[in-house]
Design a protein around this motif. Structure first.
Motif, PDB file in Angstrom:
ATOM      1  N   HIS A 279       0.815  -1.213   0.000  1.00 43.65           N
ATOM      2  CA  HIS A 279       0.000   0.000   0.000  1.00 43.65           C
ATOM      3  C   HIS A 279       0.847   1.260   0.000  1.00 43.65           C
ATOM      4  O   HIS A 279       0.452   2.274  -0.584  1.00 43.65           O
ATOM      5  CB  HIS A 279      -0.937   0.012   1.205  1.00 43.65           C
ATOM      6  N   GLN A 280       2.016   1.223   0.651  1.00 47.76           N
ATOM      7  CA  GLN A 280       2.880   2.391   0.718  1.00 47.76           C
ATOM      8  C   GLN A 280       4.305   1.982   1.090  1.00 47.76           C
ATOM      9  O   GLN A 280       4.547   0.869   1.560  1.00 47.76           O
ATOM     10  CB  GLN A 280       2.346   3.415   1.725  1.00 47.76           C
TER      11      GLN A 280
ATOM     12  N   ASN B  33       3.332   6.388  -2.101  1.00 46.88           N
ATOM     13  CA  ASN B  33       2.321   5.449  -2.581  1.00 46.88           C
ATOM     14  C   ASN B  33       2.964   4.243  -3.259  1.00 46.88           C
ATOM     15  O   ASN B  33       4.174   4.214  -3.506  1.00 46.88           O
ATOM     16  CB  ASN B  33       1.321   6.147  -3.518  1.00 46.88           C
ATOM     17  N   SER B  34       2.147   3.262  -3.588  1.00 48.88           N
ATOM     18  CA  SER B  34       2.657   1.971  -4.051  1.00 48.88           C
ATOM     19  C   SER B  34       3.271   2.014  -5.439  1.00 48.88           C
ATOM     20  O   SER B  34       3.934   1.053  -5.852  1.00 48.88           O
ATOM     21  CB  SER B  34       1.526   0.940  -4.042  1.00 48.88           C
TER      22      SER B  34
ATOM     23  N   ASN C 224       1.472  -2.894   4.163  1.00 46.77           N
ATOM     24  CA  ASN C 224       0.096  -3.083   3.706  1.00 46.77           C
ATOM     25  C   ASN C 224      -0.817  -3.174   4.924  1.00 46.77           C
ATOM     26  O   ASN C 224      -0.404  -2.841   6.045  1.00 46.77           O
ATOM     27  CB  ASN C 224      -0.014  -4.332   2.809  1.00 46.77           C
TER      28      ASN C 224
END
Length: 240
Positions: free
Chosen positions: A113-114, A133-134, A158
């Motif tokens: 997720h990041q 961000n991903s 995540n």
């Protein structure tokens, strides 16, 4: 009289051929209809999606599947209920003039997720960077000291947790070396070129001052005590 039987025969032959041509016409049409019917095309084979784990600003593979003109396959990922595997830290480009470094990494085979960066200077607490961000695979570190030594790590996260990194001051962090495929890398910032110029100017200035001081001291001693060679040369002349 002879022409009429011939004419009748020709008419009889002509009328006998007309039904045959009419009977063949529907068959020809049926064959043409069969040829014009569309044949089923073989299904297209799925190909790997244009997805690169190390590409900066990489579009998620699920979006590539929906937007592509044909079916494509995404690489296998671990379960989203598990924390992601550690990313693979790649090239680190240091800019000594600006006191900065550009860090590049590759995504793990896990849902992410990041990301964020951790920076150690010595054995102190790490500095945590802002979340990314991903799709990001590259970030910049600023404010690095000239001639300093650091350890930089990239962390993936995540909904289930975050990837693991060596602990500060532990053996894992001390063994971080050159090009391993782990999430961390040692970072050495060379002295800035302007600093080297200033050092060279300073050393030259000190040497010049020492040389001038030595010369002044030498001439002062000569003026105070005189020159021994001149005294030795003047004594024979006085005796004559």
């Amino acid at each position: 009289m002879l022409g009429s039987p011939c004419l009748l025969w020709l008419l009889a032959v002509t009328f006998s051929l007309v039904p045959r041509t009419q009977s063949l016409a529907p068959q020809d049409l049926k064959e043409e209809d069969k040829d014009e019917t569309p044949r089923p095309r073989p299904p297209l084979r799925a190909v790997p999606c244009d997805y690169d784990h190390c590409r900066h600003l990489q579009v998620p593979c699920k979006e590539l599947q929906r937007a592509g003109p044909r079916a494509c396959l995404c690489p296998g990922l671990s379960s989203p209920t598990q924390p992601p595997d550690p990313p693979r830290l790649g090239e680190v480009h240091v800019v000594a003039e600006d006191g900065s470094a550009v860090v590049h990494w590759c995504a793990p085979f896990s849902p992410v997720h990041q990301y964020w960066l951790l920076l150690w200077e010595g054995n102190g607490a790490p500095q945590k960077g802002s979340p990314l961000n991903s799709t990001v695979r590259r970030a910049e570190l600023k404010g690095l000291k000239s001639g300093g030594a650091y350890v930089v790590c990239v962390v993936a996260a995540n909904g289930a947790g975050e990837s693991s990194v060596p602990q500060a001051g532990g053996e894992g962090l001390e063994e971080v070396g050159g090009p391993p495929f782990g999430p961390c890398r040692r970072l050495a910032v060379p002295p800035r070129p302007l600093t080297l110029v200033h050092v060279a100017i300073g050393v030259g200035t000190v040497l010049a001052l020492l040389s001038c001081s030595a010369l002044v001291w030498h001439f002062c001693l000569r003026e105070r005590w005189g020159c021994p060679r001149r005294r030795v040369a003047s004594r024979p002349a006085a005796g004559l």
